[in-house]
Design a protein around this motif. Structure first.
Motif, PDB file in Angstrom:
ATOM      1  N   PRO A   8       0.414  46.617   0.417  1.00 10.83           N
ATOM      2  CA  PRO A   8      -0.718  45.927  -0.203  1.00 10.83           C
ATOM      3  C   PRO A   8      -0.387  45.335  -1.565  1.00 10.83           C
ATOM      4  N   SER A   9       0.849  45.514  -2.027  1.00  9.68           N
ATOM      5  CA  SER A   9       1.170  44.953  -3.342  1.00  9.68           C
ATOM      6  C   SER A   9       2.252  43.882  -3.271  1.00  9.68           C
ATOM      7  N   VAL A  10       2.599  43.451  -2.047  1.00  5.37           N
ATOM      8  CA  VAL A  10       3.731  42.525  -1.915  1.00  5.37           C
ATOM      9  C   VAL A  10       3.489  41.202  -2.645  1.00  5.37           C
ATOM     10  N   LEU A  11       2.217  40.819  -2.803  1.00  8.63           N
ATOM     11  CA  LEU A  11       1.912  39.565  -3.507  1.00  8.63           C
ATOM     12  C   LEU A  11       1.106  39.800  -4.793  1.00  8.63           C
ATOM     13  N   THR A  12       1.163  40.998  -5.299  1.00  9.47           N
ATOM     14  CA  THR A  12       0.438  41.288  -6.542  1.00  9.47           C
ATOM     15  C   THR A  12       0.934  40.361  -7.657  1.00  9.47           C
ATOM     16  N   GLY A  13      -0.020  39.812  -8.400  1.00  8.32           N
ATOM     17  CA  GLY A  13       0.341  38.924  -9.507  1.00  8.32           C
ATOM     18  C   GLY A  13       0.477  37.472  -9.097  1.00  8.32           C
ATOM     19  N   ARG A  14       0.381  37.193  -7.795  1.00  9.02           N
ATOM     20  CA  ARG A  14       0.488  35.804  -7.308  1.00  9.02           C
ATOM     21  C   ARG A  14      -0.897  35.238  -7.029  1.00  9.02           C
ATOM     22  N   GLU A  31      -7.799  36.293   4.081  1.00  9.03           N
ATOM     23  CA  GLU A  31      -7.941  37.757   4.175  1.00  9.03           C
ATOM     24  C   GLU A  31      -6.586  38.444   4.041  1.00  9.03           C
ATOM     25  N   ARG A  32      -5.607  37.948   4.817  1.00  6.61           N
ATOM     26  CA  ARG A  32      -4.292  38.600   4.799  1.00  6.61           C
ATOM     27  C   ARG A  32      -3.625  38.481   3.418  1.00  6.61           C
ATOM     28  N   LEU A  33      -3.758  37.320   2.790  1.00 10.80           N
ATOM     29  CA  LEU A  33      -3.156  37.135   1.463  1.00 10.80           C
ATOM     30  C   LEU A  33      -3.791  38.094   0.461  1.00 10.80           C
ATOM     31  N   ALA A  34      -5.113  38.203   0.509  1.00  6.92           N
ATOM     32  CA  ALA A  34      -5.810  39.100  -0.427  1.00  6.92           C
ATOM     33  C   ALA A  34      -5.420  40.552  -0.153  1.00  6.92           C
ATOM     34  N   GLU A  35      -5.297  40.916   1.129  1.00  5.21           N
ATOM     35  CA  GLU A  35      -4.905  42.292   1.479  1.00  5.21           C
ATOM     36  C   GLU A  35      -3.489  42.597   1.011  1.00  5.21           C
ATOM     37  N   VAL A 229       1.836  35.512   4.757  1.00  7.17           N
ATOM     38  CA  VAL A 229       2.243  36.526   3.769  1.00  7.17           C
ATOM     39  C   VAL A 229       3.766  36.670   3.767  1.00  7.17           C
ATOM     40  N   TRP A 230       4.345  36.672   4.953  1.00  5.89           N
ATOM     41  CA  TRP A 230       5.811  36.778   5.058  1.00  5.89           C
ATOM     42  C   TRP A 230       6.480  35.601   4.326  1.00  5.89           C
ATOM     43  N   LEU A 231       6.032  34.386   4.614  1.00  3.05           N
ATOM     44  CA  LEU A 231       6.619  33.213   3.952  1.00  3.05           C
ATOM     45  C   LEU A 231       6.402  33.261   2.439  1.00  3.05           C
TER      46      LEU A 231
END
Ligand SMILES: NC(=O)c1ccc[n+]([C@@H]2O[C@H](COP(=O)([O-])OP(=O)(O)OC[C@H]3O[C@@H](n4cnc5c(N)ncnc54)[C@H](O)[C@@H]3O)[C@@H](O)[C@H]2O)c1
Length: 254
Positions: A8-14, A31-35, A229-231
């Motif tokens: 759940p933190s892979v995109l934290t700060g983005r 939803e997925r990006l926010a999660e 999210v992967w990309l």
């Protein structure tokens, strides 16, 4: 489909901007990006829809903000995005309100094919131009086009202009990948097959469409979100200039 593939933190700060995220595929992506920890700017032409999606994310203690505007209004796009840092840009809006008129190409009014170009190609160009300078300055960024199998195969009546516009977008993405890859920015396309939501209510037609897909089912918007999210993640940084087909293995042809 509830499994969480990423931390759940892979995109934290983005910060991520998803256009046309008030429903359908865009909503699943938001939803997925926010999660995954991103702060999501939920765009839609329809302000109420954008607000509903952003509210539902905030109610889950996720980071989201409605940002309604018409992606085809270049002046409005420029002024709305001025001063905003967008790390991940997902160009999802691509279906005009009402779905567009399914005319044969010879009978298609110029305004109809112009709308497809404007939504699916020019908006991608203008929004990308708007977010790129900040990404270049920060030395990192992601541009993701939501495309369609219609870019690579001939389809039934009414899809010619849409497919041509999507193919133009894919070409732009390939060039951006080479031009901006050295600056830390990747650009990719996700070309979707049939997604849940098409032919809603017509169970017989949906079952027939599903039978034509090797995996036997239509795609889910949240699956598209997982690919985004992967990309968008640091681990996705080697994927650049690609068209990834999310279509259950649909064979190209008529
Ligand atoms: N649904 C499918 O089967 C399918 C298949 C292949 C590709 N796609 C692609 O997926 C993307 C999303 O499709 P969908 O089926 O979720 O669409 P949808 O019609 O369910 O939702 C699209 C959203 O975009 C918004 N929108 C329309 N014009 C806009 C504009 N000018 N500015 C801002 N927002 C605008 C609409 O208000 C709507 O909320 C599109 O790019 C589409 O081409 C979808």
């Amino acid at each position: 489909m509830t499994e969480q593939v990423f931390s759940p933190s892979v995109l934290t700060g983005r910060t991520a901007l998803v256009t046309g995220a008030g429903q359908g595929v865009g909503r699943g992506i938001a939803e997925r990006l926010a999660e995954a920890g991103a702060r999501v700017l939920v765009n839609d032409l329809d302000a109420e829809r954008a607000g509903r999606v952003a509210d539902s994310l905030v109610a889950r203690d996720l980071l989201a903000e409605p940002l309604p505007f018409d992606v085809t209004d270049h002046a409005l796009v420029t002024s709305t995005l001025a001063g905003r840092e967008i790390d991940v840009f997902v160009n999802n809006a691509g279906v005009p309100p009402g779905g567009g008129r399914p005319n044969r190409f010879a009978e298609m009014p110029a305004e109809d094919w112009q709308l497809q170009l404007s939504l699916n190609l020019e908006a991608l160009m203008h929004l990308t131009q708007t977010v790129l300078p900040g990404q270049v300055e920060r030395g990192r960024g992601r541009i993701i086009q939501i495309s369609s199998g219609a870019s690579a195969r001939g389809l039934a009546i009414g899809v010619a202009a849409y497919g041509a516009a999507k193919a133009g977008g894919e070409s732009l993405i390939r060039h951006l990948a080479v031009e901006y890859g050295p600056l830390g920015i990747t650009a990719n396309s996700l070309a979707l097959g049939l997604m849940e939501g098409v032919a809603r209510g017509n169970e017989e037609r949906i079952a027939k469409m599903a039978r034509a897909i090797p995996t036997g089912r239509l795609g889910n918007p949240r699956e598209v979100g997982t690919a985004v999210v992967w990309l968008a993640s640091d681990d996705g940084g080697l994927i650049n200039g690609q068209v990834i087909h999310l279509n259950g293995g649909t064979i190209f042809g008529r």
